[in-house]
Design a protein around this motif. Structure first.
Motif, PDB file in Angstrom:
ATOM      1  N   GLU A   1       0.827  -1.207   0.000  1.00  0.00           N
ATOM      2  CA  GLU A   1       0.000   0.000   0.000  1.00  0.00           C
ATOM      3  C   GLU A   1       0.864   1.261   0.000  1.00  0.00           C
ATOM      4  N   GLN A   2       2.014   1.208   0.671  1.00  0.00           N
ATOM      5  CA  GLN A   2       2.899   2.368   0.709  1.00  0.00           C
ATOM      6  C   GLN A   2       3.488   2.686  -0.657  1.00  0.00           C
TER       7      GLN A   2
ATOM      8  N   GLN B   1       1.818   2.775  -3.353  1.00  0.00           N
ATOM      9  CA  GLN B   1       0.750   3.512  -4.043  1.00  0.00           C
ATOM     10  C   GLN B   1       0.627   3.137  -5.518  1.00  0.00           C
TER      11      GLN B   1
ATOM     12  N   HIS C   1      -3.769  -1.185  -6.862  1.00  0.00           N
ATOM     13  CA  HIS C   1      -5.107  -0.697  -6.514  1.00  0.00           C
ATOM     14  C   HIS C   1      -6.161  -1.808  -6.519  1.00  0.00           C
TER      15      HIS C   1
END
Length: 196
Positions: free
Chosen positions: A93-94, A96, A99
């Motif tokens: 998640e870090q 980015q 999705h």
């Protein structure tokens, strides 16, 4: 070392990556702290433990069920990234860059340690794949012996269903040097090369 201090050190030894010396250092540190710091530390752990649960969909740690990721309509529900541990979700998640959704196995296959398919959240993953929603499963297990065995095992289970199975790329980390990389890392880097 007195008995009480040794008992505290023994509790710290239960944490992953903490040896005897580190456990004793942590025990001394905590016992030298003011009582209000120790109380705040214990309260934070108790509070988190009472509020954290497992998401019934992805098996990740969460404060809600389903978790924020599984219930987010903006995410791509056709892709599931399979990871070994909850902290792997945090790391991805870090970045980015991803999705889609996740599925946490809570380990990797390791017959020598008594960890077989029954000890992992594999049945839960296969149940999620019974719907027509999922089109791709990305296997993001660690690039070690257990992670590779787990990836191979999962791909053999999933491929017959017609769902696309991919493996995360691996190679030399940013800022790394070829001369200091091991053979497995270099082999992965060559195998996962792409045109520029």
């Amino acid at each position: 070392m007195n008995r009480e201090l040794e008992q505290v050190a023994e509790q710290f030894r239960k944490l992953p990556g903490i040896g005897v010396k580190s456990a004793r250092r942590l025990a001394y540190f905590m016992l030298e702290r003011p009582q209000e710091d120790v109380d705040a530390f214990l309260a934070a752990i108790k509070n988190a433990r009472s509020k954290v649960c497992y998401c019934s969909i992805c098996c990740n740690l969460s404060t809600s069920d389903p978790c924020e990721i599984c219930s987010d309509d903006r995410r791509d529900h056709s892709v599931i990234c399979v990871v070994e541990q909850p902290q792997d979700v945090t790391a991805l998640e870090q970045s980015q860059e991803y999705h889609g959704l996740y599925h946490v196995l809570h380990g990797a296959l390791s017959p020598l340690d008594g960890i077989g398919p029954e000890q992992l959240k594999i049945k839960e993953l296969l149940k999620r794949l019974e719907t027509d929603t999922v089109k791709e499963v990305i296997i993001a297990t660690d690039p070690d012996t257990e992670g590779e065995a787990t990836a191979y095992y999962l791909s053999r289970l999933i491929k017959p269903s017609g769902i696309k199975v991919t493996r995360i790329g691996r190679g030399i980390p940013a800022g790394g040097a070829i001369g200091f990389s091991d053979g497995m890392t270099l082999a992965g880097a060559v195998e996962n090369r792409k045109e520029i």
